[in-house]
Design an enzyme around this catalytic site. Structure first.
Site, PDB file in Angstrom:
ATOM      1  N   ASP A  60      23.142  31.530   5.810  1.00 36.89           N
ATOM      2  CA  ASP A  60      22.506  31.787   7.101  1.00 36.89           C
ATOM      3  C   ASP A  60      22.794  33.238   7.510  1.00 36.89           C
ATOM      4  O   ASP A  60      23.963  33.661   7.503  1.00 36.89           O
ATOM      5  CB  ASP A  60      23.115  30.808   8.118  1.00 36.89           C
ATOM      6  CG  ASP A  60      22.341  30.762   9.412  1.00 36.89           C
ATOM      7  OD1 ASP A  60      21.944  31.828   9.910  1.00 36.89           O
ATOM      8  OD2 ASP A  60      22.150  29.654   9.933  1.00 36.89           O
ATOM      9  N   LEU A  82      13.121  39.432   5.580  1.00 42.08           N
ATOM     10  CA  LEU A  82      12.020  38.613   6.110  1.00 42.08           C
ATOM     11  C   LEU A  82      12.498  37.380   6.862  1.00 42.08           C
ATOM     12  O   LEU A  82      11.711  36.760   7.592  1.00 42.08           O
ATOM     13  CB  LEU A  82      11.099  38.132   4.975  1.00 42.08           C
ATOM     14  CG  LEU A  82      10.316  39.195   4.220  1.00 42.08           C
ATOM     15  CD1 LEU A  82      10.893  39.377   2.823  1.00 42.08           C
ATOM     16  CD2 LEU A  82       8.846  38.854   4.135  1.00 42.08           C
ATOM     17  N   GLU A  85      12.861  33.031  12.434  1.00 37.62           N
ATOM     18  CA  GLU A  85      12.088  31.943  13.030  1.00 37.62           C
ATOM     19  C   GLU A  85      10.731  32.576  13.314  1.00 37.62           C
ATOM     20  O   GLU A  85      10.653  33.622  13.963  1.00 37.62           O
ATOM     21  CB  GLU A  85      12.752  31.460  14.325  1.00 37.62           C
ATOM     22  CG  GLU A  85      14.051  30.697  14.113  1.00 37.62           C
ATOM     23  CD  GLU A  85      13.841  29.331  13.458  1.00 37.62           C
ATOM     24  OE1 GLU A  85      12.698  28.834  13.449  1.00 37.62           O
ATOM     25  OE2 GLU A  85      14.823  28.777  12.930  1.00 37.62           O
ATOM     26  N   THR A 131       6.148  42.218  12.773  1.00 36.10           N
ATOM     27  CA  THR A 131       4.852  41.639  13.117  1.00 36.10           C
ATOM     28  C   THR A 131       4.070  42.524  14.077  1.00 36.10           C
ATOM     29  O   THR A 131       4.663  43.288  14.846  1.00 36.10           O
ATOM     30  CB  THR A 131       5.082  40.259  13.772  1.00 36.10           C
ATOM     31  OG1 THR A 131       3.843  39.774  14.279  1.00 36.10           O
ATOM     32  CG2 THR A 131       6.071  40.324  14.919  1.00 36.10           C
ATOM     33  N   ASP A 132       2.755  42.357  14.078  1.00 34.55           N
ATOM     34  CA  ASP A 132       1.934  43.095  15.053  1.00 34.55           C
ATOM     35  C   ASP A 132       2.113  42.553  16.471  1.00 34.55           C
ATOM     36  O   ASP A 132       1.706  43.195  17.439  1.00 34.55           O
ATOM     37  CB  ASP A 132       0.451  43.076  14.650  1.00 34.55           C
ATOM     38  CG  ASP A 132      -0.174  41.691  14.598  1.00 34.55           C
ATOM     39  OD1 ASP A 132       0.540  40.685  14.802  1.00 34.55           O
ATOM     40  OD2 ASP A 132      -1.401  41.607  14.354  1.00 34.55           O
ATOM     41  N   GLU A 133       2.720  41.360  16.594  1.00 38.88           N
ATOM     42  CA  GLU A 133       2.844  40.757  17.928  1.00 38.88           C
ATOM     43  C   GLU A 133       3.766  41.559  18.855  1.00 38.88           C
ATOM     44  O   GLU A 133       3.746  41.367  20.067  1.00 38.88           O
ATOM     45  CB  GLU A 133       3.340  39.309  17.829  1.00 38.88           C
ATOM     46  CG  GLU A 133       2.358  38.439  17.081  1.00 38.88           C
ATOM     47  CD  GLU A 133       2.530  36.957  17.328  1.00 38.88           C
ATOM     48  OE1 GLU A 133       3.225  36.563  18.271  1.00 38.88           O
ATOM     49  OE2 GLU A 133       1.944  36.184  16.560  1.00 38.88           O
ATOM     50  N   TYR A 156       9.088  34.631  20.681  1.00 40.72           N
ATOM     51  CA  TYR A 156       9.060  35.071  19.271  1.00 40.72           C
ATOM     52  C   TYR A 156       8.844  36.577  19.190  1.00 40.72           C
ATOM     53  O   TYR A 156       9.622  37.292  18.556  1.00 40.72           O
ATOM     54  CB  TYR A 156       7.948  34.334  18.497  1.00 40.72           C
ATOM     55  CG  TYR A 156       7.599  35.000  17.182  1.00 40.72           C
ATOM     56  CD1 TYR A 156       8.493  35.000  16.118  1.00 40.72           C
ATOM     57  CD2 TYR A 156       6.371  35.658  16.998  1.00 40.72           C
ATOM     58  CE1 TYR A 156       8.190  35.629  14.910  1.00 40.72           C
ATOM     59  CE2 TYR A 156       6.058  36.292  15.797  1.00 40.72           C
ATOM     60  CZ  TYR A 156       6.965  36.266  14.761  1.00 40.72           C
ATOM     61  OH  TYR A 156       6.669  36.896  13.569  1.00 40.72           O
ATOM     62  N   ALA A 158       9.139  38.850  21.456  1.00 41.85           N
ATOM     63  CA  ALA A 158      10.226  39.617  22.093  1.00 41.85           C
ATOM     64  C   ALA A 158      11.427  39.711  21.157  1.00 41.85           C
ATOM     65  O   ALA A 158      12.088  40.761  21.073  1.00 41.85           O
ATOM     66  CB  ALA A 158      10.622  38.961  23.415  1.00 41.85           C
ATOM     67  N   LYS A 160      11.338  39.603  17.863  1.00 42.68           N
ATOM     68  CA  LYS A 160      11.016  40.524  16.753  1.00 42.68           C
ATOM     69  C   LYS A 160      11.043  41.974  17.256  1.00 42.68           C
ATOM     70  O   LYS A 160      11.523  42.875  16.563  1.00 42.68           O
ATOM     71  CB  LYS A 160       9.633  40.192  16.163  1.00 42.68           C
ATOM     72  CG  LYS A 160       9.552  38.895  15.391  1.00 42.68           C
ATOM     73  CD  LYS A 160      10.388  38.833  14.122  1.00 42.68           C
ATOM     74  CE  LYS A 160       9.899  39.726  13.020  1.00 42.68           C
ATOM     75  NZ  LYS A 160      10.638  39.503  11.742  1.00 42.68           N
ATOM     76  N   ASN A 185      -1.748  38.564  11.089  1.00 44.33           N
ATOM     77  CA  ASN A 185      -1.634  37.156  10.668  1.00 44.33           C
ATOM     78  C   ASN A 185      -1.883  36.984   9.175  1.00 44.33           C
ATOM     79  O   ASN A 185      -2.930  37.374   8.669  1.00 44.33           O
ATOM     80  CB  ASN A 185      -2.681  36.302  11.397  1.00 44.33           C
ATOM     81  CG  ASN A 185      -2.320  36.040  12.835  1.00 44.33           C
ATOM     82  OD1 ASN A 185      -2.174  36.991  13.606  1.00 44.33           O
ATOM     83  ND2 ASN A 185      -2.176  34.793  13.199  1.00 44.33           N
ATOM     84  N   ASN A 186      -0.928  36.353   8.514  1.00 40.11           N
ATOM     85  CA  ASN A 186      -1.078  36.054   7.082  1.00 40.11           C
ATOM     86  C   ASN A 186      -1.622  34.645   6.901  1.00 40.11           C
ATOM     87  O   ASN A 186      -1.378  33.759   7.719  1.00 40.11           O
ATOM     88  CB  ASN A 186       0.281  36.095   6.385  1.00 40.11           C
ATOM     89  CG  ASN A 186       0.792  37.504   6.132  1.00 40.11           C
ATOM     90  OD1 ASN A 186       1.421  37.754   5.120  1.00 40.11           O
ATOM     91  ND2 ASN A 186       0.528  38.434   7.030  1.00 40.11           N
ATOM     92  N   PRO A 288       0.997  28.628  26.411  1.00 36.46           N
ATOM     93  CA  PRO A 288       1.410  29.501  27.518  1.00 36.46           C
ATOM     94  C   PRO A 288       1.564  30.947  27.032  1.00 36.46           C
ATOM     95  O   PRO A 288       2.099  31.180  25.945  1.00 36.46           O
ATOM     96  CB  PRO A 288       2.774  28.946  27.939  1.00 36.46           C
ATOM     97  CG  PRO A 288       2.905  27.617  27.283  1.00 36.46           C
ATOM     98  CD  PRO A 288       1.990  27.592  26.094  1.00 36.46           C
ATOM     99  N   TYR A 347       1.723  18.259  20.129  1.00 32.92           N
ATOM    100  CA  TYR A 347       0.313  17.917  20.379  1.00 32.92           C
ATOM    101  C   TYR A 347       0.153  16.608  21.145  1.00 32.92           C
ATOM    102  O   TYR A 347      -0.883  15.970  21.063  1.00 32.92           O
ATOM    103  CB  TYR A 347      -0.452  17.872  19.043  1.00 32.92           C
ATOM    104  CG  TYR A 347      -0.466  19.229  18.366  1.00 32.92           C
ATOM    105  CD1 TYR A 347      -1.309  20.240  18.806  1.00 32.92           C
ATOM    106  CD2 TYR A 347       0.405  19.511  17.315  1.00 32.92           C
ATOM    107  CE1 TYR A 347      -1.307  21.498  18.217  1.00 32.92           C
ATOM    108  CE2 TYR A 347       0.417  20.764  16.708  1.00 32.92           C
ATOM    109  CZ  TYR A 347      -0.446  21.746  17.171  1.00 32.92           C
ATOM    110  OH  TYR A 347      -0.439  22.995  16.583  1.00 32.92           O
TER     111      TYR A 347
END
Ligand code: NAD
Ligand code: DAU
Length: 348
Positions: A60, A82, A85, A131-133, A156, A158, A160, A185-186, A288, A347
């Site tokens: 870990d 890489l 989460e 990531t692009d996010e 997520y 934030a 990264k 996105n992959n 959200p 869901y």
């Protein structure tokens, strides 16, 4: 022989990167460190697991003692990081897990690398895969460039963004040689069926509803995972220290249009009447803080390193579906057990 640590190599993108490096570089020894969370799966690497230049390390990145021990033992010349989460929806229900792995875990790796090489950075490299996010959400126009300000919206993204900042801070403060790439996105084979494309493939196979968030008009820029692995290889070898490279597919799709294309391809491949899978589309409560649109300007990596995607979206999607159709055991294995609990909670 170069010793390279790849973290998260049993996951979706990581397994493609490990395979590429192990097969292409027999003079590198690849150490794949992975905690084997729900997203890690050694089945992804069966074809290379007995190669002489490959070692799996089960651990870990947040376990500081363990990380320091393996850095001392294997003297990693470089790290391709890489492990993370990676799923936005899970970050909304369990943000602390994202802070722990994505921020603290990255810092523990940076620190171990610094302690090992601080007196001689020559030939060393810490490659952080992001990531692009981190750039937040675009309106209906514009593209993310390497100079776009960070503006993350989900726990997520934030986490990264924070890890990217720590990598740069270690570079500035301690001279740690780093490079960062931020990708869109992959999609592709071996992606865990919590993400849009494999989730919907699995649901179509099982005649289950296709839960489209909100009005379905959110836009993502999709890249075939093998093309991302090729870009990572290039950035690792040719990218300049302290630089950032945006990686993207030049391939924007509104979710609803992508889902309709997926339904059409699935109907054809399954020999079902046209329109059968589209009937499963169900609009559900929105995510959200859902980012409206991501789109990458990948001209820097294109011009400076000569990278561009090799596969069109239609081809890549078709190959992806074919893989899931001929690997139903893989899908069944990963969707048994805890996946069912996750699905019900997400869901309901
Ligand atoms: P994934 O969830 O499929 O795989 C993550 C891997 O990391 C798994 O094998 C998991 O077991 C391992 N891991 C998780 N926590 C760990 C820990 N504490 N210690 C050691 N290993 C741990 O993720 P992915 O989609 O392959 O993404 C890989 C990386 O690429 C991530 O850093 C992600 O942020 C980034 N990224 C992903 C995408 C995408 O579209 N999937 C796009 C851009 C960037
Ligand atoms: O942009 C890069 C990012 O892409 C990576 O950093 C992340 O690790 C990766 O998970 C991905 O994030 P997204 O949130 O964009 O991917 P996801 O597959 O979860 O969702 C894609 C779009 O589809 C998004 O607009 C939400 C929507 N969606 C998703 C799911 C799972 C739905 O409409 N229904 C769903 O059930």
């Amino acid at each position: 022989m170069k010793n390279i640590l790849i973290t998260g190599g049993a996951g979706f993108i990581g397994s493609h990167v490990v395979r590429l490096f192990v097969n292409k570089y027999p003079d590198y020894h690849i150490y794949n460190l992975d905690a084997l969370t729900y997203a890690g799966n050694l089945e992804n690497l069966i074809d290379i697991e007995s190669k002489e230049n490959y070692t799996f390390l089960h651990g870990d990145i947040t376990d500081e003692v363990y990380i320091n021990t393996i850095f001392t033992k294997y003297q990693f010349d470089s790290v391709v990081h890489l492990a993370a989460e990676s799923h936005v929806d899970r970050s909304i229900t369990d943000p602390l897990a994202f802070a722990k792995t994505n921020i603290l875990g990255t810092m523990i790796l940076l620190n171990a690398f610094k302690v090992l090489w601080k007196d001689n950075w020559e030939g060393k490299r810490f490659y952080h895969v992001s990531t692009d996010e981190v750039y937040g959400s675009l309106g209906t126009t514009g593209l993310f460039e390497e100079t776009t300000s960070y503006d993350p919206n989900s726990p997520y993204s934030a986490s990264k963004a924070s890890s990217d900042h720590f990598v740069r801070a270690y570079g500035e403060t301690y001279g740690l040689p780093y490079v960062i790439s931020n990708c869109s996105n992959n999609y592709g084979q071996q992606q865990f069926p919590e993400k849009l494309i494999p989730l919907f493939i699995n649901n179509i196979l099982n005649d289950k509803a296709l839960p489209v968030y909100g009005d379905g008009n959110y836009t993502r820029d999709w890249l075939y995972v093998v093309d991302h692995a090729i870009a990572i290889d290039l950035v690792y070898h040719k990218g300049l220290n302290t630089e950032t490279y945006n990686i993207g597919g030049f391939n924007e799709w509104k979710n609803i249009d992508l889902v309709k294309l997926l339904c059409q391809q699935m109907d054809q491949k399954l020999g079902r009447a046209a329109g059968t899978s589209e009937k499963l589309i169900t609009y559900v409560k929105d995510r959200p803080g859902h980012d409206l649109r991501y789109a990458i300007d990948a001209s820097k990596i294109n011009k400076e390193l000569g990278w561009s995607p090799t596969v069109t979206f239609e081809e890549g999607l078709s190959e992806t579906i074919d893989w899931y159709l001929s690997n139903e055991d893989w899908l069944n294995n990963v969707t048994s057990g805890n996946y069912q609990n996750y699905y019900k909670a997400q869901y309901k």
